[in-house]
Design a protein around this motif. Structure first.
Motif, PDB file in Angstrom:
ATOM      1  N   ASP A  42       5.224  -0.209  -1.817  1.00 49.14           N
ATOM      2  CA  ASP A  42       6.565  -0.730  -1.525  1.00 49.14           C
ATOM      3  C   ASP A  42       7.410   0.308  -0.799  1.00 49.14           C
ATOM      4  N   GLU A  77       0.259  -8.952 -11.237  1.00 46.70           N
ATOM      5  CA  GLU A  77       1.136  -9.734 -10.378  1.00 46.70           C
ATOM      6  C   GLU A  77       2.078  -8.772  -9.677  1.00 46.70           C
ATOM      7  N   SER A  78       2.180  -8.895  -8.386  1.00 44.39           N
ATOM      8  CA  SER A  78       3.081  -8.066  -7.588  1.00 44.39           C
ATOM      9  C   SER A  78       3.696  -8.958  -6.522  1.00 44.39           C
ATOM     10  N   HIS A  79       4.987  -8.939  -6.430  1.00 43.91           N
ATOM     11  CA  HIS A  79       5.709  -9.779  -5.464  1.00 43.91           C
ATOM     12  C   HIS A  79       5.378 -11.262  -5.683  1.00 43.91           C
ATOM     13  N   GLY A  80       5.168 -11.635  -6.944  1.00 42.37           N
ATOM     14  CA  GLY A  80       4.913 -13.028  -7.269  1.00 42.37           C
ATOM     15  C   GLY A  80       3.534 -13.537  -6.901  1.00 42.37           C
ATOM     16  N   ARG A  81       2.590 -12.633  -6.680  1.00 41.42           N
ATOM     17  CA  ARG A  81       1.243 -13.070  -6.304  1.00 41.42           C
ATOM     18  C   ARG A  81       0.212 -12.129  -6.927  1.00 41.42           C
ATOM     19  N   ASP A  92      -1.298  -8.745   1.576  1.00 38.99           N
ATOM     20  CA  ASP A  92      -1.391  -9.828   0.600  1.00 38.99           C
ATOM     21  C   ASP A  92      -2.860 -10.208   0.437  1.00 38.99           C
ATOM     22  N   VAL A 105       3.376  -4.996   3.092  1.00 42.40           N
ATOM     23  CA  VAL A 105       2.397  -4.844   2.017  1.00 42.40           C
ATOM     24  C   VAL A 105       1.345  -5.930   2.220  1.00 42.40           C
ATOM     25  N   HIS A 152       1.388   0.289  -6.407  1.00 45.27           N
ATOM     26  CA  HIS A 152       2.273  -0.776  -5.921  1.00 45.27           C
ATOM     27  C   HIS A 152       3.656  -0.229  -5.572  1.00 45.27           C
ATOM     28  N   SER A 199      -3.939 -11.936  -2.178  1.00 43.95           N
ATOM     29  CA  SER A 199      -3.942 -12.939  -3.248  1.00 43.95           C
ATOM     30  C   SER A 199      -4.944 -14.068  -3.025  1.00 43.95           C
TER      31      SER A 199
END
Length: 157
Positions: A27, A60-64, A39, A37, A23, A41
């Motif tokens: 980034d 969880e990465s970037h809130g997802r 997604d 990045v 991750h 999710s």
């Protein structure tokens, strides 16, 4: 009657990079290349909801939701699968591996920011966590050999 051969379909590909922290690498490279990045999710949520994958395979990465051991970046203009978030064009996939990088890369990226922009791009990349390993000057031109935050070499022309 002679049949015209059907043109071969080009092979889809991605570059896969071993990483200690996929991750963080995603980034860095998303910022370095001005990519996004991926997604995943929606797919991960669907699979978790169906009990098809254990929660331990996700973080969880970037809130997802994201895969624990995989992260990818893609060119923002390239197509992608909306259900899975997976790019269908230019991509880098970072996969977690247990061993550390110990030798020079056998494959690397060359970044070409454009005429007269190397020093500006150097400062931006260093701000993202890259470092210069050496400056090369040859009759054919000059470039910088750099390393990303995990030590993977790349060149800045």
């Amino acid at each position: 009657m002679t049949q015209t051969p059907t043109p071969a379909t080009p092979v889809h590909w991605k570059v896969v990079v071993d990483a200690a922290d996929p991750h963080a690498q995603a980034d860095f490279w998303a910022a370095a290349l001005r990519y996004v990045v991926e997604d995943n999710s929606a797919l991960i949520g669907k699979l978790l909801g169906a009990g098809a994958v254990p929660a331990g395979l996700t973080v969880e990465s970037h809130g997802r939701h994201a895969w624990r051991d995989l992260a990818a970046v893609r060119h923002p203009d390239d197509p992608y699968d909306e259900e899975t978030g997976t790019g269908r064009g230019r991509r880098l996939l970072f996969q977690r591996v247990p061993e550390e990088k110990t030798v020079k890369n056998r494959l690397h990226l060359d970044l070409h920011p454009g005429e007269g922009r190397r020093e500006e791009e150097l400062a931006r990349l260093e701000g993202l966590g890259a470092r210069v390993l050496r400056r090369v000057q040859e009759p054919s031109g000059g470039w910088l050999v750099m390393a990303d935050p995990e030590g993977n070499e790349f060149c800045l022309h």
